[in-house]
Design a protein around this motif. Structure first.
Motif, mmCIF file in Angstrom:
data_model
loop_
_atom_site.group_PDB
_atom_site.id
_atom_site.type_symbol
_atom_site.label_atom_id
_atom_site.label_comp_id
_atom_site.label_asym_id
_atom_site.label_seq_id
_atom_site.Cartn_x
_atom_site.Cartn_y
_atom_site.Cartn_z
ATOM 1 N N SER A 39 -1.796 19.656 3.407
ATOM 2 C CA SER A 39 -2.360 18.528 2.664
ATOM 3 C C SER A 39 -1.707 18.472 1.291
ATOM 4 C CB SER A 39 -3.885 18.647 2.517
ATOM 5 O OG SER A 39 -4.238 19.732 1.698
ATOM 6 N N SER A 40 -1.534 17.259 0.816
ATOM 7 C CA SER A 40 -0.876 17.085 -0.481
ATOM 8 C C SER A 40 -1.177 15.711 -1.058
ATOM 9 C CB SER A 40 0.647 17.239 -0.327
ATOM 10 O OG SER A 40 1.304 17.072 -1.577
ATOM 11 N N LEU A 41 -1.375 15.688 -2.358
ATOM 12 C CA LEU A 41 -1.294 14.415 -3.066
ATOM 13 C C LEU A 41 0.161 13.968 -3.052
ATOM 14 C CD1 LEU A 41 -3.567 15.327 -6.086
ATOM 15 C CD2 LEU A 41 -4.036 13.479 -4.468
ATOM 16 N N ILE A 42 0.385 12.681 -3.227
ATOM 17 C CA ILE A 42 1.739 12.139 -3.200
ATOM 18 C C ILE A 42 1.931 11.209 -4.389
ATOM 19 C CG2 ILE A 42 3.376 10.704 -1.920
ATOM 20 C CD1 ILE A 42 2.060 11.704 0.646
ATOM 21 N N ASN A 43 2.947 11.475 -5.160
ATOM 22 C CA ASN A 43 3.282 10.645 -6.320
ATOM 23 C C ASN A 43 3.949 9.357 -5.832
ATOM 24 O OD1 ASN A 43 4.289 9.502 -8.641
ATOM 25 N ND2 ASN A 43 5.188 11.389 -9.440
ATOM 26 N N PRO A 44 3.307 8.194 -6.055
ATOM 27 C CA PRO A 44 3.909 6.940 -5.585
ATOM 28 C C PRO A 44 5.051 6.447 -6.471
ATOM 29 C CG PRO A 44 1.875 6.473 -6.743
ATOM 30 C CD PRO A 44 2.006 7.978 -6.697
ATOM 31 N N GLU A 45 5.314 7.185 -7.547
ATOM 32 C CA GLU A 45 6.390 6.866 -8.491
ATOM 33 C C GLU A 45 6.184 5.505 -9.161
ATOM 34 O OE1 GLU A 45 10.353 8.769 -7.247
ATOM 35 O OE2 GLU A 45 9.465 8.179 -5.318
ATOM 36 N N ASN A 69 -3.916 8.163 -11.795
ATOM 37 C CA ASN A 69 -2.501 8.160 -12.139
ATOM 38 C C ASN A 69 -2.094 9.465 -12.818
ATOM 39 O OD1 ASN A 69 -1.425 5.529 -11.299
ATOM 40 N ND2 ASN A 69 -2.903 4.676 -12.729
ATOM 41 N N ALA A 70 -2.980 10.018 -13.634
ATOM 42 C CA ALA A 70 -2.669 11.268 -14.329
ATOM 43 C C ALA A 70 -2.473 12.414 -13.340
ATOM 44 C CB ALA A 70 -3.786 11.601 -15.316
ATOM 45 N N VAL A 71 -3.304 12.458 -12.290
ATOM 46 C CA VAL A 71 -3.182 13.501 -11.278
ATOM 47 C C VAL A 71 -1.938 13.284 -10.420
ATOM 48 C CG1 VAL A 71 -4.247 14.417 -9.182
ATOM 49 C CG2 VAL A 71 -5.650 14.013 -11.212
ATOM 50 N N HIS A 75 1.836 14.412 -11.329
ATOM 51 C CA HIS A 75 2.322 15.782 -11.145
ATOM 52 C C HIS A 75 2.435 16.173 -9.670
ATOM 53 C CE1 HIS A 75 1.895 16.402 -15.451
ATOM 54 N NE2 HIS A 75 0.677 15.880 -15.368
ATOM 55 N N ALA A 76 2.186 15.215 -8.787
ATOM 56 C CA ALA A 76 2.263 15.494 -7.346
ATOM 57 C C ALA A 76 3.693 15.320 -6.850
ATOM 58 C CB ALA A 76 1.324 14.553 -6.597
ATOM 59 N N PRO A 77 4.031 15.915 -5.701
ATOM 60 C CA PRO A 77 5.359 15.688 -5.127
ATOM 61 C C PRO A 77 5.514 14.248 -4.651
ATOM 62 C CG PRO A 77 3.970 16.919 -3.606
ATOM 63 C CD PRO A 77 3.216 16.842 -4.891
ATOM 64 N N THR A 78 6.739 13.785 -4.582
ATOM 65 C CA THR A 78 6.993 12.449 -4.061
ATOM 66 C C THR A 78 6.930 12.475 -2.534
ATOM 67 O OG1 THR A 78 9.388 12.769 -3.882
ATOM 68 C CG2 THR A 78 8.532 11.989 -6.013
ATOM 69 N N PHE A 79 6.902 11.292 -1.937
ATOM 70 C CA PHE A 79 6.846 11.224 -0.481
ATOM 71 C C PHE A 79 8.097 11.835 0.134
ATOM 72 C CE2 PHE A 79 7.069 9.300 3.713
ATOM 73 C CZ PHE A 79 5.756 9.485 4.153
ATOM 74 N N GLU A 108 0.824 -1.199 0.000
ATOM 75 C CA GLU A 108 0.000 0.000 0.000
ATOM 76 C C GLU A 108 0.860 1.252 0.000
ATOM 77 O OE1 GLU A 108 -4.002 1.835 2.079
ATOM 78 O OE2 GLU A 108 -2.921 0.213 3.096
ATOM 79 N N ALA A 109 0.584 2.131 -0.938
ATOM 80 C CA ALA A 109 1.299 3.398 -1.055
ATOM 81 C C ALA A 109 0.415 4.526 -0.544
ATOM 82 C CB ALA A 109 1.687 3.662 -2.512
#
Length: 221
Positions: free
Chosen positions: A51-57, A72-74, A77-81, A29-30
């Motif tokens: 608050s932030s979305l997080i790119n699971p890479e 996945n498209a959104v 462009h989010a920052p990584t963890f 789970e990411a």
């Protein structure tokens, strides 16, 4: 677990909600979104919230458990963890994490970021079940938001979010806690009284039970 005298509103509380790829994710789970909302004087402090979305890479497989709008498209462009980790560590340090079934959120965060060090946990799900023990079901966060007629209040506070997304749910958790605590006596609004009912240590163990002869008004909601 340490005892804490004084009103619950004077304690460093931090509402938390995580949205993840689900325990069914074969890659593990990411964390896909996080919200941390300080509770100041008993109310959610949106000016200090994060608050932030997080790119699971990696690509995720959407399921019924996937939060609305998280694709996945959104996420691409989010920052990584790793990019948001310093902010998470800063906010969590020394705070009591408040969540609805908070052990789930804490387990996922602790696994991803052991350097995040809260003092302990406060579970509004445990609090809800204590307040209405006759209800065998219907203790989910959304159910309590509706039962307490808090939807408009939360939506106005978390205008950029929606139910089942991290910020909305974290604000909802803080608001439900405030509603539960609003009409308590001075003794029952003491933070140690709250911990007796809803507190957990970082291993998920309940706070020690209060003495049997300690009177409480918690049973009348």
């Amino acid at each position: 677990m340490t005892h804490h005298t004084g009103p619950w509103t004077e304690v460093d509380l931090l509402a938390i909600d995580l949205e993840g790829s689900g325990p069914q994710d074969p890659a593990g789970e990411a964390i896909l979104e996080i919200a941390l909302v300080p509770i100041r004087h008993g109310a959610p402090d949106l000016d200090r919230a994060f608050s932030s979305l997080i790119n699971p890479e990696r690509k995720i497989t959407r399921g019924l458990w996937t939060s609305p709008g998280i694709t996945n498209a959104v996420l691409e462009h989010a920052p990584t963890f790793d990019e948001v980790a310093p902010k998470i560590i800063e906010l969590v340090a020394g705070a009591w994490l408040v969540g609805h079934n908070v052990r789930v959120d804490w387990r996922l965060l602790n696994k991803a970021l052991p350097a995040a060090e809260p003092v302990g946990l406060v579970d509004t799900l445990r609090l809800a079940k204590h307040r209405r023990p006759e209800l065998k079901k219907g203790h989910g966060l959304q159910a309590w938001v509706e039962r307490l007629d808090l939807t408009d209040t939360i939506t106005q506070a978390a205008q950029s979010s929606q139910p089942h997304r991290a910020l909305w749910d974290a604000v909802a958790t803080a608001t439900v806690l405030e509603a539960f605590m609003r009409d308590q006596s001075a003794n029952d609004a003491d933070f140690d009284a709250l911990l007796t009912i809803a507190g957990l240590d970082l291993d998920g163990n309940p706070h020690p039970t209060k003495p049997a002869d300690q009177q409480s008004l918690w049973d009348s909601f």
